[in-house]
Design an enzyme around this catalytic site. Structure first.
Site, PDB file in Angstrom:
ATOM      1  CB  SER A  28     -15.028 -78.973 -33.123  1.00 16.73           C
ATOM      2  OG  SER A  28     -14.149 -77.888 -33.352  1.00 16.73           O
TER       3      SER A  28
ATOM      4  N   GLY B 282     -20.696 -73.910 -30.296  1.00 18.70           N
ATOM      5  CA  GLY B 282     -20.420 -72.555 -30.777  1.00 18.70           C
ATOM      6  C   GLY B 282     -20.906 -72.431 -32.212  1.00 18.70           C
ATOM      7  N   GLY B 283     -20.020 -72.720 -33.162  1.00 18.57           N
ATOM      8  CA  GLY B 283     -20.330 -72.574 -34.592  1.00 18.57           C
ATOM      9  C   GLY B 283     -21.651 -73.222 -34.995  1.00 18.57           C
TER      10      GLY B 283
ATOM     11  CG  ASN C 222     -20.526 -69.151 -26.776  1.00 13.69           C
ATOM     12  OD1 ASN C 222     -20.904 -67.985 -26.925  1.00 13.69           O
ATOM     13  ND2 ASN C 222     -19.268 -69.460 -26.456  1.00 13.69           N
ATOM     14  CD1 TRP C 223     -26.064 -68.563 -30.431  1.00 17.16           C
ATOM     15  CD2 TRP C 223     -27.104 -66.634 -30.928  1.00 17.16           C
ATOM     16  NE1 TRP C 223     -27.412 -68.825 -30.571  1.00 17.16           N
ATOM     17  CE2 TRP C 223     -28.076 -67.663 -30.865  1.00 17.16           C
ATOM     18  CE3 TRP C 223     -27.534 -65.333 -31.212  1.00 17.16           C
ATOM     19  CZ2 TRP C 223     -29.426 -67.437 -31.092  1.00 17.16           C
ATOM     20  CZ3 TRP C 223     -28.884 -65.096 -31.434  1.00 17.16           C
ATOM     21  CH2 TRP C 223     -29.817 -66.138 -31.376  1.00 17.16           C
ATOM     22  CE  LYS C 224     -17.375 -69.748 -29.511  1.00 15.03           C
ATOM     23  NZ  LYS C 224     -16.114 -70.404 -29.797  1.00 15.03           N
TER      24      LYS C 224
ATOM     25  CD  GLU D 130     -13.828 -68.134 -28.185  1.00 16.25           C
ATOM     26  OE1 GLU D 130     -14.887 -67.492 -28.079  1.00 16.25           O
ATOM     27  OE2 GLU D 130     -13.727 -69.177 -28.868  1.00 16.25           O
TER      28      GLU D 130
ATOM     29  N   GLY E   6     -13.564 -74.375 -32.105  1.00 20.66           N
ATOM     30  CA  GLY E   6     -13.532 -73.680 -33.391  1.00 20.66           C
ATOM     31  C   GLY E   6     -12.507 -74.223 -34.368  1.00 20.66           C
TER      32      GLY E   6
ATOM     33  CG  HIS F 216     -15.764 -69.418 -23.849  1.00 16.51           C
ATOM     34  ND1 HIS F 216     -14.764 -69.191 -24.764  1.00 16.51           N
ATOM     35  CD2 HIS F 216     -16.578 -70.364 -24.392  1.00 16.51           C
ATOM     36  CE1 HIS F 216     -14.982 -69.969 -25.822  1.00 16.51           C
ATOM     37  NE2 HIS F 216     -16.070 -70.684 -25.617  1.00 16.51           N
TER      38      HIS F 216
ATOM     39  CD  GLU G 263     -16.667 -74.830 -24.335  1.00 15.40           C
ATOM     40  OE1 GLU G 263     -17.427 -75.096 -25.254  1.00 15.40           O
ATOM     41  OE2 GLU G 263     -16.298 -73.676 -24.083  1.00 15.40           O
TER      42      GLU G 263
HETATM   43  P1  PGA Z   1     -17.213 -74.406 -31.274  1.00 15.76           P
HETATM   44  O1  PGA Z   1     -17.195 -73.502 -29.959  1.00 15.76           O
HETATM   45  O2  PGA Z   1     -18.414 -75.319 -31.154  1.00 15.76           O
HETATM   46  O3  PGA Z   1     -17.364 -73.427 -32.412  1.00 15.76           O
HETATM   47  O4  PGA Z   1     -15.949 -75.162 -31.317  1.00 15.76           O
HETATM   48  C1  PGA Z   1     -17.545 -74.029 -28.714  1.00 15.76           C
HETATM   49  C2  PGA Z   1     -17.386 -72.968 -27.656  1.00 15.76           C
HETATM   50  O5  PGA Z   1     -16.489 -72.150 -27.754  1.00 15.76           O
HETATM   51  O6  PGA Z   1     -18.162 -72.916 -26.692  1.00 15.76           O
END
Ligand code: PGA
Length: 255
Positions: free
Chosen positions: A214, A235-236, A10-12, A99, A174, A97, A168
């Site tokens: 994470s 994500g990251g 997930n590149w956000k 967010e 994050g 998600h 998640e």
């Molecule tokens: P993260 O994000 O790996 O940066 O914690 C995961 C996600 O939000 O899907």
């Protein structure tokens, strides 16, 4: 038979067009090495088309996903993207998600509309669920179990096979404070139990349930060691090609 495993990136809201193309083509170059797993990259909307073009000839285990969508096909919904626009260009869509839930105030009802709409357009929804804090209850209102139940409302037995669930925990996203493999596996087992109640045991065993929050090259083994966990949503670490490749390699090995 063990479940198919997935690594979803997930590149956000990250990458410029040149960054996105470098990352996507780099992933395309190594994806064939890990063909036990499905690899899905979810770039921002604006880069989906150029990446889909660059992926005309791609390994079959590599797919593109969107990070969100609206449930209507078209109309006066300024700023939204419809399933009709995504269909044909990609196969997966992340929905619910945290967010989206907490920054953009999407609720279970919105998310459920999106899940049903995605399925009707033959897109595979990646339904995200997770508790807000380490102290949040798993059961009860807004708990993970009700997010699963509400998110899947009206999805029948014939369609549930298209759904992927990503567990998640919001506190782990994050933050660098990942859940332990054991903790994630325990929650995932509870989600499977709920799915068994909503559908049946076979469906509950088969539905891919991923962990996200994470995930890094240093903790990926811990998650893959747990057979309950059918892969990860990163994500990251999905933005760093070397790290993402390592995560794919480890998930691919645990078959
Ligand atoms: P993260 O994000 O790996 O940066 O914690 C995961 C996600 O939000 O899907």
């Amino acid at each position: 038979m063990k479940n198919k495993r997935y690594v979803i990136g997930n590149w956000k809201m990250n990458t410029t067009l040149p960054d996105a193309m470098v990352l996507a083509t780099g992933i395309k170059d190594f994806a064939h090495e890990f063909n036990n797993i499905g690899i899905v990259i979810c770039p921002p909307f604006t880069w989906l088309y150029p990446i889909a073009e660059a992926f005309r000839h791609k390994p079959s285990n590599l797919s593109i996903g969107a990070q969100n969508m609206y449930w209507q096909e078209k109309g006066a919904y300024t700023g939204e993207i419809s399933p009709l626009m995504l269909k044909g260009m990609l196969d997966y869509v992340i929905l619910g998600h945290s967010e989206r839930r907490y920054i953009f105030e999407e609720d279970d009802e919105n998310i459920n509309e999106k899940v049903k709409s995605a399925i009707s357009y033959r897109l595979r929804p990646v339904l995200c669920v997770g508790e807000k804090t380490k102290k949040s209850a798993i059961e009860g209102k807004n708990g993970i179990i009700s997010q699963v139940e509400n998110g899947l409302e009206g999805v029948d037995k014939n369609d549930i096979g298209k759904v992927i669930i990503a567990y998640e925990p919001v506190w782990a996203i994050g933050t660098g404070d990942a859940a332990t493999g054991e903790y994630a596996a325990d929650i995932i087992m509870k989600i499977r139990k709920k799915i068994a109640g909503l559908y049946d045991d076979e469906i509950a065993l088969k539905i891919p349930i991923l962990y996200g929050g994470s995930v890094t090259k240093d903790n990926i083994e811990e998650f893959m060691f747990e057979t309950e966990i059918n892969g990860v949503l990163a994500g990251g670490s999905s933005l760093k090609i070397g790290e993402f490749k390592h995560i794919c390699k480890v998930v691919n090995q645990y078959r």
